[in-house]
Scaffold this active site. Structure first.
Site, PDB file in Angstrom:
ATOM      1  N   CYS A   1      21.656  -0.899   9.843  1.00 45.38           N
ATOM      2  CA  CYS A   1      20.585  -1.216  10.794  1.00 45.38           C
ATOM      3  C   CYS A   1      19.663  -2.309  10.243  1.00 45.38           C
ATOM      4  O   CYS A   1      19.271  -3.222  10.972  1.00 45.38           O
ATOM      5  CB  CYS A   1      19.711   0.004  11.083  1.00 45.38           C
ATOM      6  SG  CYS A   1      20.586   1.554  11.219  1.00 45.38           S
ATOM      7  N   ASP A   2      19.292  -2.221   8.976  1.00 44.46           N
ATOM      8  CA  ASP A   2      18.200  -3.063   8.461  1.00 44.46           C
ATOM      9  C   ASP A   2      18.620  -4.103   7.424  1.00 44.46           C
ATOM     10  O   ASP A   2      17.801  -4.954   7.052  1.00 44.46           O
ATOM     11  CB  ASP A   2      17.122  -2.159   7.829  1.00 44.46           C
ATOM     12  CG  ASP A   2      16.535  -1.199   8.847  1.00 44.46           C
ATOM     13  OD1 ASP A   2      16.470  -1.588  10.024  1.00 44.46           O
ATOM     14  OD2 ASP A   2      16.152  -0.076   8.474  1.00 44.46           O
TER      15      ASP A   2
ATOM     16  N   CYS B   1      19.102   3.069   6.298  1.00 43.48           N
ATOM     17  CA  CYS B   1      20.257   2.585   7.053  1.00 43.48           C
ATOM     18  C   CYS B   1      20.507   1.104   6.767  1.00 43.48           C
ATOM     19  O   CYS B   1      19.810   0.241   7.297  1.00 43.48           O
ATOM     20  CB  CYS B   1      20.038   2.803   8.548  1.00 43.48           C
ATOM     21  SG  CYS B   1      21.417   2.244   9.555  1.00 43.48           S
TER      22      CYS B   1
END
Ligand SMILES: Cc1cc2nc3c(=O)[nH]c(=O)nc-3n(C[C@H](O)[C@H](O)[C@H](O)COP(=O)(O)OP(=O)(O)OC[C@H]3O[C@@H](n4cnc5c(N)ncnc54)[C@H](O)[C@@H]3O)c2cc1C
Length: 309
Positions: free
Chosen positions: A136-137, A133
């Site tokens: 997300c990261d 992701c």
């Protein structure tokens, strides 16, 4: 006894909830193990949802969907569904908290999860440099070098997203050209800090106690191996459908599926079991797009009403 139990709160499940409640069903519950919205909430950039002219994030796109469904009476139970069985025309859902719920009809719309690339080091460093992701990261690698593995639309889209944060993004694909749409590839070509490496296998993700430190790739034509020094590796090599709730105690599945575990449906989203519908990424031949999952959900919602009549 529920009239209609919806498993999964992504675009398919939410739209089925909207159509079934607005179409008159009183007792409809959507079981979603997390927050509603589905996997698209991980995407950084959507520009192909009809009518949505501005480019938005997945979270922005899905923001108002649950609220719209609630207006017509859809209930949301934040629970995982572990198993669905059917006996004497009644479905029984076993929930994550081990409660059992009965329903006259059921929609499975549990979508899919990222497929592992099955590379040495991938599981060991998952969450310690390996991610699926970028939204997300990606920020953890601000100004650093990362690699993306894959060549489809998601891999290319996410490489572009990472290119705006990271110093260098290597995109490694085993084929001689990207499977992504020409439009996405064209966009990627404009980013000078995305280095495209085609016809290469990724042999190993390497690291130490701090996490990922690099990636060993191999040229498929020359067999020459090379180490790329990267701190993050983003894997986008396709998705596996989430059909576990359909598994019965004897190991069989409640309805017919193809060899990849995708649920076989007809154009009305009927499965091989009466009263059980499937919609979105989990069904056979799904184009794996929000608009298609949502369209499937609308059909399933309408068909659930007909079934109950
Ligand atoms: C990074 C990324 C970028 C994308 N970009 C685009 C794009 O630009 N355009 C586009 O159209 N599509 C895009 N997609 C694809 C799109 O997100 C999917 O096709 C779509 O979300 C499928 O919807 P769905 O409702 O079938 O499943 P999902 O969205 O996967 O929703 C399923 C839901 O079910 C829940 N669930 C699963 N199992 C259970 C259970 N046992 N019990 C309870 N709940 C459960 C999950 O938590 C999830 O919320 C992208 C996907 C990703 C990951």
């Amino acid at each position: 006894m529920l009239d209609f139990a919806i498993i999964g709160g992504g675009p398919a499940g939410l739209t089925a909830g909207l159509y079934s409640t607005r179409g008159g069903l009183q007792n409809v519950t959507m079981f979603e193990k997390g927050l509603p919205g589905g996997q698209i909430t991980q995407s950084s950039e959507i520009e192909n949802y009809p009518g949505q002219i501005e480019v938005v994030t997945g979270l922005e796109l899905m923001d108002k969907w649950p609220e719209q469904c609630k207006r017509f009476g859809l209930k949301h139970d934040m629970n995982e569904v572990l198993q669905v069985t059917k006996s004497n025309d009644v479905f029984t859902l076993t929930l994550g908290n081990h409660e059992k719920v009965e329903a006259k009809s059921v929609l499975i719309a549990t979508g899919s999860v990222p497929k592992p690339a099955n590379i040495k080091g991938e599981a060991e460093f998952f969450g310690k440099g390996v991610s699926t992701c970028a939204t997300c990261d990606g920020f953890f690698y601000k100004g650093k070098d990362v690699a993306v593995i894959g060549g489809g639309d998601t891999a290319v889209e996410e490489a572009i997203f990472l290119a705006n944060i990271c110093k260098t993004v290597y995109i490694i694909h085993r084929r001689d050209k990207f499977r992504a749409s020409p439009h996405e590839v064209e966009k990627m070509n404009k980013h000078k800090n995305i280095i495209q490496i085609l016809e290469n296998n990724t042999n190993e993700i390497i690291g130490d106690t701090t996490g990922v430190t690099g990636l060993i790739i191999e040229d498929k034509k020359t067999n020459e191996q090379k180490t790329l020094d990267v701190l993050g590796v983003f894997v986008f090599v396709g998705r596996d459908v989430l059909n576990a709730p359909l598994k019965q105690d004897d190991g069989s599945f409640l309805c017919d599926m193809n060899e990849s575990g995708e649920v076989i449906v007809n154009l009305n989203m009927n499965t091989s079991v009466k009263g059980l519908f499937a919609a979105g990424d989990i069904r056979i031949d799904a184009p794996k797009q929000v608009v298609c999952a949502s369209g499937d959900g609308a059909i399933a919602g309408i068909q659930a009403i007909s079934y109950l009549q």
